[in-house]
Scaffold this motif. Sequence first.
Motif, short mmCIF file in Angstrom:
data_model
loop_
_atom_site.label_atom_id
_atom_site.label_comp_id
_atom_site.label_asym_id
_atom_site.label_seq_id
_atom_site.Cartn_x
_atom_site.Cartn_y
_atom_site.Cartn_z
N GLY A 80 131.72 84.74 104.82
CA GLY A 80 131.29 85.85 105.66
C GLY A 80 130.38 86.85 104.97
O GLY A 80 129.72 87.63 105.64
N SER A 111 127.02 88.02 103.11
CA SER A 111 125.64 87.52 103.16
C SER A 111 125.38 86.65 101.94
O SER A 111 125.84 86.94 100.85
CB SER A 111 124.66 88.69 103.19
OG SER A 111 124.76 89.38 104.40
N GLY A 112 124.64 85.59 102.18
CA GLY A 112 124.31 84.68 101.10
C GLY A 112 125.38 83.66 100.82
O GLY A 112 125.32 82.97 99.80
N GLU A 113 126.36 83.54 101.68
CA GLU A 113 127.41 82.54 101.49
C GLU A 113 127.05 81.23 102.19
O GLU A 113 126.43 81.23 103.26
CB GLU A 113 128.74 83.06 102.05
CG GLU A 113 129.36 84.16 101.22
CD GLU A 113 129.94 83.65 99.92
OE1 GLU A 113 130.08 84.46 98.98
OE2 GLU A 113 130.23 82.44 99.81
N THR A 114 127.51 80.14 101.61
CA THR A 114 127.28 78.81 102.18
C THR A 114 128.04 78.64 103.48
O THR A 114 129.17 79.13 103.61
CB THR A 114 127.75 77.74 101.18
OG1 THR A 114 127.06 77.95 99.94
CG2 THR A 114 127.47 76.35 101.70
N GLN A 115 127.43 77.94 104.42
CA GLN A 115 128.14 77.53 105.63
C GLN A 115 128.54 76.07 105.47
O GLN A 115 127.73 75.23 105.09
CB GLN A 115 127.26 77.69 106.86
CG GLN A 115 127.07 79.14 107.28
CD GLN A 115 126.42 79.29 108.64
OE1 GLN A 115 126.35 78.35 109.42
NE2 GLN A 115 125.95 80.49 108.94
N TYR A 116 129.80 75.79 105.77
CA TYR A 116 130.32 74.43 105.69
C TYR A 116 130.48 73.88 107.10
O TYR A 116 131.17 74.47 107.92
CB TYR A 116 131.68 74.43 104.97
CG TYR A 116 131.59 74.89 103.53
CD1 TYR A 116 131.70 76.24 103.22
CD2 TYR A 116 131.39 73.98 102.51
CE1 TYR A 116 131.60 76.67 101.90
CE2 TYR A 116 131.31 74.41 101.19
CZ TYR A 116 131.41 75.75 100.90
OH TYR A 116 131.31 76.17 99.60
#
Lengths: 109, 113
Positions: free
Chosen positions: B96, B98-103
Amino acid sequence: QQPVQSPQAVILREGEDAVINCSSSKALYSVHWYRQKHGEAPVFLMILLKGGEQKGHEKISASFNEKKQQSSLYLTASQLSYSGTYFCGTEIGDDKIIFGKGTRLHILP
Amino acid sequence: DAMVIQNPRYQVTQFGKPVTLSCSQTLNHNVMYWYQQKSSQAPKLLFHYYDKDFNNEADTPDNFQSRRPNTSFCFLDIRSPGLGDAAMYLCATSRGDSGETQYFGPGTRLLVL
């Protein structure tokens, strides 16, 4: 707001190199790169954060030019397994990724 | 170990018959996303939940609704599917920030007859 990817499609012979570009009209917080094979979910490759950086992952690397609001994905010595559609996803700092239309990469033996 | 699970993988429904797609995650991520992807197109964000806060995209049709009863599960309800709703529906999660990977989950392919 959707990022623009180029080229739309690439055909390579195994062992050749490719560059896929992604540009945005908005200031970016991060750029995400995914590869998707037909009928499957996108698979995460790498993420680049603002501040301008370059990352590498085996023979796949990417750069992010924050000033130009552009990112490029570099595929060196391509393998058959690299075939698929590559999507860049851009984030402007709101926890949402907007995906480009994709670049289809086809590797010939 | 499956991290983002979608059921069913394939769903066939009739024109106008409500359908529910499910997504679950074992990552304990704060954010869950639903995307629609039509053939040869980019995934298009429909909406996302940050914890219990629902965020709808402006161009998501009213026909699409979502529920998130707890951290692990999120549902996509299509109230009256039309032929144009046939697509792959992808669920994704992230921490959640910003800049985090989405799986992404494996997706549910919806066919409307």
